[in-house]
Design a protein around this motif. Structure first.
Motif, PDB file in Angstrom:
ATOM      1  N   GLU A  13       0.865  -1.176   0.000  1.00 49.84           N
ATOM      2  CA  GLU A  13       0.000   0.000   0.000  1.00 49.84           C
ATOM      3  C   GLU A  13       0.899   1.223   0.000  1.00 49.84           C
ATOM      4  N   PHE A  14       1.177   1.724  -1.194  1.00 53.76           N
ATOM      5  CA  PHE A  14       2.066   2.871  -1.348  1.00 53.76           C
ATOM      6  C   PHE A  14       1.259   4.119  -1.646  1.00 53.76           C
ATOM      7  N   ASP A  15       1.803   5.237  -1.225  1.00 54.82           N
ATOM      8  CA  ASP A  15       1.176   6.523  -1.507  1.00 54.82           C
ATOM      9  C   ASP A  15       1.661   7.107  -2.820  1.00 54.82           C
ATOM     10  N   LEU A  16       2.830   6.634  -3.277  1.00 55.57           N
ATOM     11  CA  LEU A  16       3.434   7.164  -4.499  1.00 55.57           C
ATOM     12  C   LEU A  16       4.563   6.234  -4.925  1.00 55.57           C
ATOM     13  N   ALA A  17       4.841   6.200  -6.230  1.00 53.41           N
ATOM     14  CA  ALA A  17       5.988   5.449  -6.736  1.00 53.41           C
ATOM     15  C   ALA A  17       6.843   6.360  -7.598  1.00 53.41           C
ATOM     16  N   VAL A  18       8.148   6.155  -7.518  1.00 56.01           N
ATOM     17  CA  VAL A  18       9.110   6.809  -8.402  1.00 56.01           C
ATOM     18  C   VAL A  18       9.755   5.671  -9.184  1.00 56.01           C
ATOM     19  N   LEU A  19       9.496   5.638 -10.501  1.00 56.37           N
ATOM     20  CA  LEU A  19       9.972   4.544 -11.341  1.00 56.37           C
ATOM     21  C   LEU A  19      10.938   5.039 -12.394  1.00 56.37           C
TER      22      LEU A  19
END
Length: 121
Positions: free
Chosen positions: A48-54
């Motif tokens: 359960e992530f609030d944001l991803a940096v890919l």
């Protein structure tokens, strides 16, 4: 008590992940790291992530492929795409696929953190 925001950071560069994860942790975020696209997909699907940096160019799955698979799995949260490729088409495609932002490498750390914070309001 404030709940810390969880960020998924996916990049195959140890240098990028170390610098960015350390900086984000100092800013008060919980950070989980993936070094390839398949692991990023699985973590994002199951966590359960609030944001991803890919990063766009990762082994396994590309960043845009990870976003597509998350959407197919019903997983939705803001995603920032990082890339060393200065390609306007990729920027447009990233946003069309639902990326919240597109950042070219090399990035300025304070600007990237500001972009991340703005997506977590």
């Amino acid at each position: 008590m404030t709940v810390r925001k969880r960020i998924l950071l996916a990049d195959d560069s140890n240098v990028v992940t170390t610098i960015l994860a350390t900086s984000l942790q100092k800013e008060g975020f919980d950070v989980e790291i993936a070094f390839d696209g398949q692991t990023a997909f699985e973590l994002g699907r199951d966590g359960e992530f609030d944001l991803a940096v890919l990063d766009q160019m990762m082994p396994g799955l590309l960043g845009l492929e990870v976003i597509e698979q998350w959407h197919e799995a019903g997983v939705v949260f803001p995603v920032l795409i990082l890339t060393a490729v200065a390609d306007e088409t990729m920027a447009v495609q990233s946003i069309q696929l639902g990326a919240a932002d597109f950042v070219r490498k090399p990035f300025h750390l304070p600007e990237l953190i500001a972009r991340i914070r703005s997506r977590l309001v």
